[in-house]
Write a protein that holds these residues in place. Structure first.
Motif, short mmCIF file in Angstrom:
data_model
loop_
_atom_site.label_atom_id
_atom_site.label_comp_id
_atom_site.label_asym_id
_atom_site.label_seq_id
_atom_site.Cartn_x
_atom_site.Cartn_y
_atom_site.Cartn_z
N LYS A 19 16.54 -3.19 -4.15
CA LYS A 19 16.09 -2.48 -2.96
C LYS A 19 14.93 -3.25 -2.32
O LYS A 19 14.56 -4.33 -2.78
CB LYS A 19 15.67 -1.05 -3.29
N ARG A 20 14.41 -2.68 -1.26
CA ARG A 20 13.24 -3.24 -0.58
C ARG A 20 12.22 -2.13 -0.36
O ARG A 20 12.59 -0.96 -0.22
CB ARG A 20 13.64 -3.85 0.77
N TRP A 21 10.96 -2.49 -0.34
CA TRP A 21 9.88 -1.56 0.00
C TRP A 21 9.56 -1.86 1.46
O TRP A 21 8.93 -2.85 1.78
CB TRP A 21 8.68 -1.80 -0.91
N VAL A 22 10.05 -0.97 2.36
CA VAL A 22 9.91 -1.20 3.80
C VAL A 22 9.07 -0.08 4.39
O VAL A 22 9.43 1.10 4.29
CB VAL A 22 11.29 -1.26 4.49
N VAL A 23 7.96 -0.45 5.01
CA VAL A 23 7.01 0.51 5.54
C VAL A 23 6.73 0.20 7.01
O VAL A 23 6.46 -0.95 7.36
CB VAL A 23 5.68 0.46 4.75
N VAL A 24 6.84 1.24 7.85
CA VAL A 24 6.47 1.14 9.26
C VAL A 24 5.43 2.21 9.55
O VAL A 24 5.30 3.20 8.81
CB VAL A 24 7.69 1.29 10.20
N SER B 130 -3.30 4.22 11.36
CA SER B 130 -2.76 5.47 10.84
C SER B 130 -2.88 5.51 9.31
O SER B 130 -2.66 4.51 8.63
CB SER B 130 -1.29 5.61 11.24
N ASP B 131 -3.20 6.68 8.78
CA ASP B 131 -3.25 6.87 7.34
C ASP B 131 -1.87 7.19 6.76
O ASP B 131 -1.66 7.06 5.56
CB ASP B 131 -4.19 8.02 6.97
N CYS B 132 -0.95 7.63 7.59
CA CYS B 132 0.38 8.02 7.12
C CYS B 132 1.42 7.03 7.62
O CYS B 132 1.46 6.71 8.80
CB CYS B 132 0.72 9.43 7.60
N HIS B 133 2.22 6.53 6.70
CA HIS B 133 3.24 5.55 7.03
C HIS B 133 4.62 6.10 6.70
O HIS B 133 4.77 7.00 5.87
CB HIS B 133 3.01 4.26 6.24
N MET C 231 -1.90 12.07 3.35
CA MET C 231 -0.51 11.69 3.11
C MET C 231 -0.44 10.18 3.33
O MET C 231 -0.79 9.69 4.39
CB MET C 231 0.43 12.39 4.08
N GLY C 232 0.02 9.46 2.34
CA GLY C 232 0.11 8.01 2.46
C GLY C 232 1.44 7.57 3.04
O GLY C 232 1.49 6.72 3.93
#
Length: 133
Positions: free
Chosen positions: A42-47, A53-56, A8-9
């Motif tokens: 919009k924004r592409w926001v990843v934490v 970790s492989d999953c964000h 899972m990305g």
């Protein structure tokens, strides 16, 4: 023979405001901001809980009334996300000190130590440590 790794990305979570969500997940839960890229409208926001970790977690701002209705209730009130830790008490006490709302006292289950908490929107999470850890 080359084998492919599958994982899972990203898991998207609907939020009301990017900056408030970034502040909560990084400050209260100790996540790391991986990306905050503007896109049209919009924004592409990843934490992520940690950089290995492989999953964000993709923080996706609600874009219409229907999506706004799911903020905080993406899974009908049941636990939606599972945050695994290698040190339950370290993370539990750190989150407690930051004001994270826990729904119960920590409990020992056959699979490990677990407690349910709610994020700033009311989504329910398990913080857990496997019994083998």
């Amino acid at each position: 023979m080359r084998t492919q790794k599958r994982c899972m990305g990203y898991v998207a979570i609907v939020v009301d405001d990017y900056d408030r969500a970034i502040e909560y997940y990084t400050d209260k839960l100790g996540f790391v901001l991986v990306e905050d890229t503007p896109q049209p409208g919009k924004r592409w926001v990843v934490v992520t809980p940690n950089l290995e970790s492989d999953c964000h977690l993709l923080l996706a701002r609600a874009s219409d009334e229907q999506q706004q209705g799911f903020i905080g209730n993406q899974c009908g009130g049941r636990v939606f996300l599972f945050l695994q830790t290698d040190d339950f008490w370290r993370d539990y006490h750190a989150m407690q000190a930051k004001g994270v709302r826990f729904c119960e006292a920590p409990r020992q289950e056959e699979y490990g130590l677990v407690v349910v908490f709610e994020d700033m929107y009311g989504n329910r999470w398990d913080l857990y440590q496997n019994a083998q850890s």
